[in-house]
Design a protein around this motif. Sequence first.
Motif, PDB file in Angstrom:
ATOM      1  N   VAL A 172      -1.342   2.610  -5.290  1.00 17.05           N
ATOM      2  CA  VAL A 172      -1.459   2.099  -3.924  1.00 17.05           C
ATOM      3  C   VAL A 172      -0.328   2.694  -3.095  1.00 17.05           C
ATOM      4  O   VAL A 172       0.845   2.572  -3.453  1.00 17.05           O
ATOM      5  CB  VAL A 172      -1.373   0.557  -3.905  1.00 17.05           C
ATOM      6  CG1 VAL A 172      -1.364   0.046  -2.462  1.00 17.05           C
ATOM      7  CG2 VAL A 172      -2.539  -0.046  -4.680  1.00 17.05           C
ATOM      8  N   LYS A 173      -0.688   3.355  -2.002  1.00 12.07           N
ATOM      9  CA  LYS A 173       0.306   3.933  -1.102  1.00 12.07           C
ATOM     10  C   LYS A 173       0.427   3.032   0.125  1.00 12.07           C
ATOM     11  O   LYS A 173      -0.437   3.045   1.000  1.00 12.07           O
ATOM     12  CB  LYS A 173      -0.098   5.350  -0.701  1.00 12.07           C
ATOM     13  CG  LYS A 173      -0.131   6.321  -1.876  1.00 12.07           C
ATOM     14  CD  LYS A 173      -0.505   7.729  -1.434  1.00 12.07           C
ATOM     15  CE  LYS A 173      -0.507   8.688  -2.611  1.00 12.07           C
ATOM     16  NZ  LYS A 173      -0.875  10.080  -2.211  1.00 12.07           N
ATOM     17  N   PRO A 174       1.473   2.218   0.167  1.00 11.75           N
ATOM     18  CA  PRO A 174       1.586   1.263   1.275  1.00 11.75           C
ATOM     19  C   PRO A 174       1.866   1.952   2.607  1.00 11.75           C
ATOM     20  O   PRO A 174       2.536   2.992   2.652  1.00 11.75           O
ATOM     21  CB  PRO A 174       2.771   0.385   0.852  1.00 11.75           C
ATOM     22  CG  PRO A 174       3.586   1.262  -0.040  1.00 11.75           C
ATOM     23  CD  PRO A 174       2.602   2.131  -0.773  1.00 11.75           C
ATOM     24  N   VAL A 175       1.354   1.352   3.666  1.00 12.53           N
ATOM     25  CA  VAL A 175       1.628   1.885   5.007  1.00 12.53           C
ATOM     26  C   VAL A 175       3.042   1.537   5.450  1.00 12.53           C
ATOM     27  O   VAL A 175       3.592   2.170   6.357  1.00 12.53           O
ATOM     28  CB  VAL A 175       0.599   1.361   6.034  1.00 12.53           C
ATOM     29  CG1 VAL A 175      -0.783   1.901   5.716  1.00 12.53           C
ATOM     30  CG2 VAL A 175       0.587  -0.168   6.075  1.00 12.53           C
ATOM     31  N   SER A 176       3.635   0.526   4.815  1.00 10.37           N
ATOM     32  CA  SER A 176       5.037   0.202   5.058  1.00 10.37           C
ATOM     33  C   SER A 176       5.578  -0.579   3.880  1.00 10.37           C
ATOM     34  O   SER A 176       4.817  -1.172   3.110  1.00 10.37           O
ATOM     35  CB  SER A 176       5.211  -0.604   6.351  1.00 10.37           C
ATOM     36  OG  SER A 176       4.670  -1.904   6.214  1.00 10.37           O
ATOM     37  N   GLU A 177       6.900  -0.564   3.724  1.00  8.27           N
ATOM     38  CA  GLU A 177       7.573  -1.323   2.685  1.00  8.27           C
ATOM     39  C   GLU A 177       8.550  -2.277   3.365  1.00  8.27           C
ATOM     40  O   GLU A 177       9.450  -1.845   4.095  1.00  8.27           O
ATOM     41  CB  GLU A 177       8.302  -0.389   1.714  1.00  8.27           C
ATOM     42  CG  GLU A 177       7.352   0.505   0.929  1.00  8.27           C
ATOM     43  CD  GLU A 177       8.063   1.387  -0.076  1.00  8.27           C
ATOM     44  OE1 GLU A 177       9.274   1.672   0.139  1.00  8.27           O
ATOM     45  OE2 GLU A 177       7.453   1.772  -1.083  1.00  8.27           O
ATOM     46  N   GLU A 178       8.361  -3.560   3.142  1.00  6.04           N
ATOM     47  CA  GLU A 178       9.080  -4.588   3.879  1.00  6.04           C
ATOM     48  C   GLU A 178      10.224  -5.206   3.060  1.00  6.04           C
ATOM     49  O   GLU A 178      10.248  -5.111   1.839  1.00  6.04           O
ATOM     50  CB  GLU A 178       8.105  -5.683   4.313  1.00  6.04           C
ATOM     51  CG  GLU A 178       6.959  -5.167   5.173  1.00  6.04           C
ATOM     52  CD  GLU A 178       7.446  -4.497   6.448  1.00  6.04           C
ATOM     53  OE1 GLU A 178       8.387  -5.030   7.076  1.00  6.04           O
ATOM     54  OE2 GLU A 178       6.894  -3.434   6.813  1.00  6.04           O
ATOM     55  N   PRO A 179      11.199  -5.854   3.738  1.00  6.24           N
ATOM     56  CA  PRO A 179      12.375  -6.386   3.045  1.00  6.24           C
ATOM     57  C   PRO A 179      12.147  -7.680   2.279  1.00  6.24           C
ATOM     58  O   PRO A 179      12.989  -8.085   1.486  1.00  6.24           O
ATOM     59  CB  PRO A 179      13.376  -6.615   4.186  1.00  6.24           C
ATOM     60  CG  PRO A 179      12.522  -6.837   5.396  1.00  6.24           C
ATOM     61  CD  PRO A 179      11.334  -5.942   5.203  1.00  6.24           C
TER      62      PRO A 179
END
Length: 263
Positions: A172-179
Motif C-alpha cells: 500500500v502506497k499511502p498518499v500521506s503519512e501522518e504523525p
Amino acid sequence: MFPTRTGHRAAAAILAAVLLAPLAACGNDSGKGGANATGGPDADRLTVLAASSLTDVFRTAGAAYEKAHPGTKVTFSFAGSQELAAQVRQGAPADALVTADTKTMDGLAPDTGKPVVIARNRLVIATEEGNPMGIDSLGDLAGTGLKVVLAAPEVPVGRYSRQILDARGLEVKPVSEEPNARAVLSKVELGEADAGLVYRTDATLAADRTDAVDIPDEQNAVASYPAATLTSSQHADAAEAFVTWLSGPEAQKILRDAGFRQP
C-alpha cells in the motif's frame, strides 16, 4: 567557543518546558486555579504525557481521579508516542508517561519506573461516511486508484499498520503519512483520503462522520498501552499513585467504556 553537550541538554530542557506550558489547556477543567478545595499551593500537580489516542478517555479518567483525590491536579500533554519519547529525552518536566506501544516505552527504560500495561486496542479501516468505495477488507487497500493514508512508520499505529499489511503481502502506497491515528482519521473525515488504518477507539468517536470496517483478529495487531512514572518527577509518590490507579477498577471501567480492551 562551541556550546558543550551539557549546554545543549539544558537548552533542550528549557525549550521542552516552554513547549509544554501551553498544553495545560489539555488538562481537565475541574480544579482550575488549584487541585484541592481551596486551590492551595500544597496540591500535587501532575503532568502526564500520553499517547494521542488516549485524549478523550484520559480527560474523563483525569476528572474521575481528581474527584477521588482532591489534593491532586492532573494535566495531560497528548501527542504521538514518538514525540512524547523525544520530550522525555529532552528533559521535559513531567511525572508519568503512557505510550501506545511497549517498544517506545522500553526504549526509555533509564528514564522511567517499571511500566505496566493498562489497556489494549485494535485497528480498523476508517472510510468516508457510507463507505462509498465499498472497502470490505485489508486487501482492498492495495487496489489501484484508492487513496489510502497511514500513520508514519515511526509512530506506533504506523508500525502496527505496516505489520498487518506486510503479514498479508499487501503493498500500500499511502498518499500521506501522518504523525498519529487522529491525524489519519482527520484526513478521511475531510475527504482527503478514501481510507486509513486507525485505532478502533478513535473510529468509534467519529462514528457519526466516518465508517469503520472491522479487521479479523487473526489479521489484526494488538496495541498495548504501558504506563510508567518518570524518574525525573518532582512528585514521585503522587505519580506512582496515579499510575497504580490506572490499573484499578475505576480506571479500567472508564477505559472499557471507551472501547479499550483489558490488559
